[in-house]
Design an enzyme around this catalytic site. Structure first.
Site, PDB file in Angstrom:
ATOM      1  CE1 TYR A   1      -3.870   2.284   0.570  1.00  0.00           C
ATOM      2  CE2 TYR A   1      -2.538   3.251   2.305  1.00  0.00           C
ATOM      3  CZ  TYR A   1      -3.644   3.293   1.474  1.00  0.00           C
ATOM      4  OH  TYR A   1      -4.516   4.359   1.551  1.00  0.00           O
TER       5      TYR A   1
HETATM    6  N1  LIG Z   1      -9.533   5.694   4.765  1.00  0.00           N
HETATM    7  C1  LIG Z   1      -8.280   6.067   4.985  1.00  0.00           C
HETATM    8  O1  LIG Z   1      -7.778   6.007   6.119  1.00  0.00           O
HETATM    9  C2  LIG Z   1      -7.443   6.565   3.849  1.00  0.00           C
HETATM   10  C3  LIG Z   1      -6.260   7.238   4.161  1.00  0.00           C
HETATM   11  C4  LIG Z   1      -5.451   7.688   3.120  1.00  0.00           C
HETATM   12  C5  LIG Z   1      -5.821   7.466   1.813  1.00  0.00           C
HETATM   13  N2  LIG Z   1      -6.979   6.797   1.530  1.00  0.00           N
HETATM   14  C6  LIG Z   1      -7.295   6.552   0.132  1.00  0.00           C
HETATM   15  O2  LIG Z   1      -8.529   7.157  -0.179  1.00  0.00           O
HETATM   16  C7  LIG Z   1      -9.182   6.403  -1.211  1.00  0.00           C
HETATM   17  C8  LIG Z   1     -10.597   6.065  -0.760  1.00  0.00           C
HETATM   18  O3  LIG Z   1     -10.510   5.261   0.408  1.00  0.00           O
HETATM   19  P1  LIG Z   1     -11.767   5.010   1.351  1.00  0.00           P
HETATM   20  O4  LIG Z   1     -11.276   5.082   2.730  1.00  0.00           O
HETATM   21  O5  LIG Z   1     -12.897   5.837   0.916  1.00  0.00           O
HETATM   22  O6  LIG Z   1     -12.034   3.451   1.043  1.00  0.00           O
HETATM   23  P2  LIG Z   1     -13.401   2.668   0.778  1.00  0.00           P
HETATM   24  O7  LIG Z   1     -13.025   1.240   0.864  1.00  0.00           O
HETATM   25  O8  LIG Z   1     -14.476   3.205   1.645  1.00  0.00           O
HETATM   26  O9  LIG Z   1     -13.735   3.056  -0.744  1.00  0.00           O
HETATM   27  C9  LIG Z   1     -12.934   2.624  -1.805  1.00  0.00           C
HETATM   28  C10 LIG Z   1     -13.841   2.321  -2.970  1.00  0.00           C
HETATM   29  O10 LIG Z   1     -12.990   1.896  -4.072  1.00  0.00           O
HETATM   30  C11 LIG Z   1     -13.710   0.866  -4.733  1.00  0.00           C
HETATM   31  N3  LIG Z   1     -12.812   0.027  -5.521  1.00  0.00           N
HETATM   32  C12 LIG Z   1     -11.893  -0.861  -5.064  1.00  0.00           C
HETATM   33  N4  LIG Z   1     -11.328  -1.498  -6.088  1.00  0.00           N
HETATM   34  C13 LIG Z   1     -11.894  -0.999  -7.228  1.00  0.00           C
HETATM   35  C14 LIG Z   1     -11.725  -1.273  -8.610  1.00  0.00           C
HETATM   36  N5  LIG Z   1     -10.855  -2.212  -9.037  1.00  0.00           N
HETATM   37  N6  LIG Z   1     -12.462  -0.573  -9.499  1.00  0.00           N
HETATM   38  C15 LIG Z   1     -13.352   0.357  -9.071  1.00  0.00           C
HETATM   39  N7  LIG Z   1     -13.557   0.644  -7.768  1.00  0.00           N
HETATM   40  C16 LIG Z   1     -12.831  -0.035  -6.856  1.00  0.00           C
HETATM   41  C17 LIG Z   1     -14.387   0.082  -3.626  1.00  0.00           C
HETATM   42  O11 LIG Z   1     -15.466  -0.702  -4.132  1.00  0.00           O
HETATM   43  C18 LIG Z   1     -14.833   1.188  -2.688  1.00  0.00           C
HETATM   44  O12 LIG Z   1     -16.153   1.610  -2.980  1.00  0.00           O
HETATM   45  C19 LIG Z   1      -8.317   5.178  -1.454  1.00  0.00           C
HETATM   46  O13 LIG Z   1      -7.488   5.402  -2.576  1.00  0.00           O
HETATM   47  C20 LIG Z   1      -7.494   5.088  -0.200  1.00  0.00           C
HETATM   48  O14 LIG Z   1      -6.267   4.423  -0.409  1.00  0.00           O
HETATM   49  C21 LIG Z   1      -7.800   6.341   2.533  1.00  0.00           C
END
Ligand SMILES: NC(=O)c1ccc[n+]([C@@H]2O[C@H](COP(=O)([O-])OP(=O)(O)OC[C@H]3O[C@@H](n4cnc5c(N)ncnc54)[C@H](O)[C@@H]3O)[C@@H](O)[C@H]2O)c1
Length: 224
Positions: free
Chosen positions: A131
């Site tokens: 990641y």
């Molecule tokens: N939540 C955190 O702590 C955090 C921190 C830093 C960065 N992020 C980043 O923010 C972004 C959103 O994260 P989140 O927390 O909302 O996660 P989440 O799991 O709530 O949402 C992620 C979404 O991406 C979709 N997804 C996954 N694989 C996919 C694919 N192959 N094609 C299309 N859609 C796909 C999932 O179905 C899900 O709806 C991500 O890139 C994550 O790495 C999150």
């Protein structure tokens, strides 16, 4: 009226971004693997992305929020498949959508791309090598494309959140979450709406002299 495509828009930060942009009067199309989105799309599949781009048409704003956490274990236990799957969504998926939509933005002379990186991509989180490396790659992609399009009217920026309360962290062990929160000077998890506020600014005309930049949203955790 501007149009935005939000990948990962069915959940968490992507959904909050979609709601925030809609509230500003942007027409939002959400693309996700999960139900509850406008377009079912696997961002890892280049042909599916090309076909979806044809159906959706040009967009003014692209938010790349589709992402997965990948394997949470010591690096020597990570399989080739786990490593590749993490990069396929987080890096290659972001590349696919940028490739499909950036040219159309440059042709119209206005566009905003916001990529979801992570503080893990700057600092590295132990137990999350795939990641962390994938989010560092998102930062590199953002910097390169930002410079590539710098005179086109298309701005490309990334946000680097610390841990945010979303379904992505639902399965994270409480002691791991406690450790992540202990690294945050504000001593709390972030909220998806707080990230969406920054993304909405980066996706707007109000942001005009930043490109290829990484914006921290980490309750004070980020130190550079
Ligand atoms: N939540 C955190 O702590 C955090 C921190 C830093 C960065 N992020 C980043 O923010 C972004 C959103 O994260 P989140 O927390 O909302 O996660 P989440 O799991 O709530 O949402 C992620 C979404 O991406 C979709 N997804 C996954 N694989 C996919 C694919 N192959 N094609 C299309 N859609 C796909 C999932 O179905 C899900 O709806 C991500 O890139 C994550 O790495 C999150």
């Amino acid at each position: 009226m501007r149009t935005a495509l939000v990948s990962g828009g069915a959940s968490g930060i992507g959904r909050a971004c979609a709601d925030r942009l809609s509230a500003e009067g942007v027409r939002v199309v959400t693309a996700d693997l999960a139900p509850g989105c406008d377009v079912r799309l696997d961002v890892t599949d280049p042909e599916a992305v090309t076909a979806a781009a044809g159906r959706i048409g040009p967009v003014d704003i692209l938010v790349n929020s589709a992402g997965i956490i990948g394997p949470n274990k010591p690096l020597w236990e990570v399989s080739d498949e786990e490593w590749a799957a993490t990069f396929a969504v987080n890096v290659t998926g972001t590349f696919h959508l940028c490739r499909a939509f950036a040219r159309g933005m440059a042709e119209t002379g206005w566009g905003r791309i916001v990529n979801l990186a992570s503080i893990a991509g700057k600092e590295g989180n132990p137990g999350l090598a795939a990641y962390s490396a994938s989010k560092a790659a998102v930062i590199g992609l953002t910097k390169a494309l930002g410079k590539e399009l710098a005179t086109s009217g298309v701005l490309v920026n990334a946000v680097a959140p610390a841990v945010i309360e979303t379904p992505m962290n639902a399965a994270t062990a409480p002691e791991v979450l406690d450790r992540l929160v202990s690294l945050i000077p504000m001593r709390r998890l972030g909220r998806a709406e707080e990230v969406a506020e920054l993304v909405a600014w980066l996706a707007s005309e109000r942001c005009s002299f930043s490109t290829g930049a990484v914006y921290d949203i980490s309750g004070g955790r980020a130190t550079y």
